[in-house]
Enzyme design. Structure first.
Site, PDB file in Angstrom:
ATOM      1  N   CYS A 172      22.263  17.319  -9.005  1.00 30.48           N
ATOM      2  CA  CYS A 172      23.640  17.164  -8.504  1.00 30.48           C
ATOM      3  C   CYS A 172      24.469  16.456  -9.641  1.00 30.48           C
ATOM      4  O   CYS A 172      25.835  16.859  -9.756  1.00 30.48           O
ATOM      5  CB  CYS A 172      23.804  16.362  -7.262  1.00 30.48           C
ATOM      6  SG  CYS A 172      22.890  16.830  -5.625  1.00 30.48           S
ATOM      7  N   CYS A 212      20.193  12.644  -6.097  1.00 31.23           N
ATOM      8  CA  CYS A 212      19.782  14.055  -6.375  1.00 31.23           C
ATOM      9  C   CYS A 212      20.177  13.939  -7.959  1.00 31.23           C
ATOM     10  O   CYS A 212      21.442  14.047  -8.237  1.00 31.23           O
ATOM     11  CB  CYS A 212      20.908  14.831  -5.435  1.00 31.23           C
ATOM     12  SG  CYS A 212      20.894  16.550  -6.021  1.00 31.23           S
TER      13      CYS A 212
END
Length: 323
Positions: free
Chosen positions: A82, A79
């Site tokens: 993230c 991700c």
């Protein structure tokens, strides 16, 4: 995996159902236990950011949330957002100096937790305060927005639940302190059975289990709270919300119609609406009808918790309506 009265389903889904009095007691108990085990119970700044998995979720998140708001960062290695968000959260966790604890959960390795929180995409950030799961934000967020959110979280945790956070000592050894275990009580078996019954939908079994505890220990606050919650859920199970609300609107003088609507208000998280409806009904009634409404209002106070500001305000309004 979820301890008593800290379930993320069932009762906790009722807005404001967790009593502030119980949360404060848990926080005070945790701080006292930490003090007995290691003086002031200080932790290292390195311990303000922790990796959590399903096996340690109860200990590292739910139990610790009785001491400090636990912010959960759901992330994954693949991700990209993230990788931008997580370093900001980690830096802020240290900067807040014990007012929050950051728990990082890798969703690829902990699919069950991802499902329990109902996460559809990452990054996703939640908080757990006194056992209650609260969504904070999803997706990338700016640092100023994150700070505002964390400031609100810290304020709510302190004002409503008495959670003042952790003591941080820069000289403390990382990992030196563990979350305090809750000491066993004489009625833990019955209380555990009651919560399991709630989680499985056996409301009758939960009500009976809580009553069994209160028969032996009438002052048990956990059983009082649990019984009030279970009885509320039992009353609203199977009712048609549209029918209940239509009857309440059409029959403002009908005591039972207003009581049924107040139950739905509370379950839906409209705490002030529930209280206000019943206080207005008290003002319009006399004799047995008034006493019936008053008793139901007192039961709803138990559900929300005696130290909740909305309960305190409603008690004053009730006193004015009665006298």
């Amino acid at each position: 995996m979820q301890p008593r009265n800290m379930s993320m389903s069932g009762v906790v889904d009722l807005a404001a159902v967790k009593a502030a009095q119980e949360a404060k007691a848990k926080a005070e108990q945790a701080r006292a236990q930490a003090a007995r085990e290691g003086g002031a119970g200080a932790i290292s700044p390195a311990d303000l950011v922790i990796d959590v998995d399903e096996a340690g979720f109860e200990r590292d998140v739910l139990q610790r949330s009785a001491e400090v708001p636990v912010v959960i960062d759901f992330w994954a290695e693949w991700c990209q957002p993230c990788k931008q968000l997580s370093p900001v959260l980690e830096r802020l966790a240290v900067e807040y100096n014990g007012r929050i604890l950051l728990a990082k959960i890798d969703v690829d390795a902990n699919q069950m937790l991802m499902q329990q929180f109902g996460i559809q995409g990452i990054p996703a950030v939640f908080a757990v305060v006194a056992g209650q799961a609260l969504p904070l934000f999803q997706g990338a967020a700016g640092e100023e927005q994150i700070r505002q959110t964390l400031d609100q979280l810290v304020q709510v945790a302190e004002q409503r639940f008495g959670l003042t956070g952790l003591t941080v000592d820069p000289d403390a050894e990382p990992g030196a302190r563990t979350a305090p275990e809750r000491p066993a009580g004489p009625h833990d078996g019955l209380l555990e059975a009651a919560v399991q019954a709630l989680d499985s939908g056996d409301l009758g079994g939960a009500v009976q289990a809580y009553r069994n505890v209160l028969a032996e220990d009438p002052g048990n606050e956990e059983a009082k709270l649990g019984l009030a919650q279970a009885e509320l859920l039992q009353r609203v199970r199977g009712v048609d919300p549209q029918t209940v609300r239509r009857e309440a609107a059409e029959k403002p003088a009908d005591v039972q119609a207003q009581i049924a609507a107040a139950d739905l208000d509370l379950v839906g998280g409209h705490v002030e609406d529930a209280f206000g409806r019943l206080i207005e009904t008290v003002q319009r009634t006399v004799g047995d009808d008034r006493d019936t409404v008053r008793m139901r209002l007192l039961e709803l106070f138990e559900v929300v918790g005696p130290e909740d500001p909305r309960v305190i305000a409603a008690r004053r309004a009730l006193a004015r309506a009665l006298f």
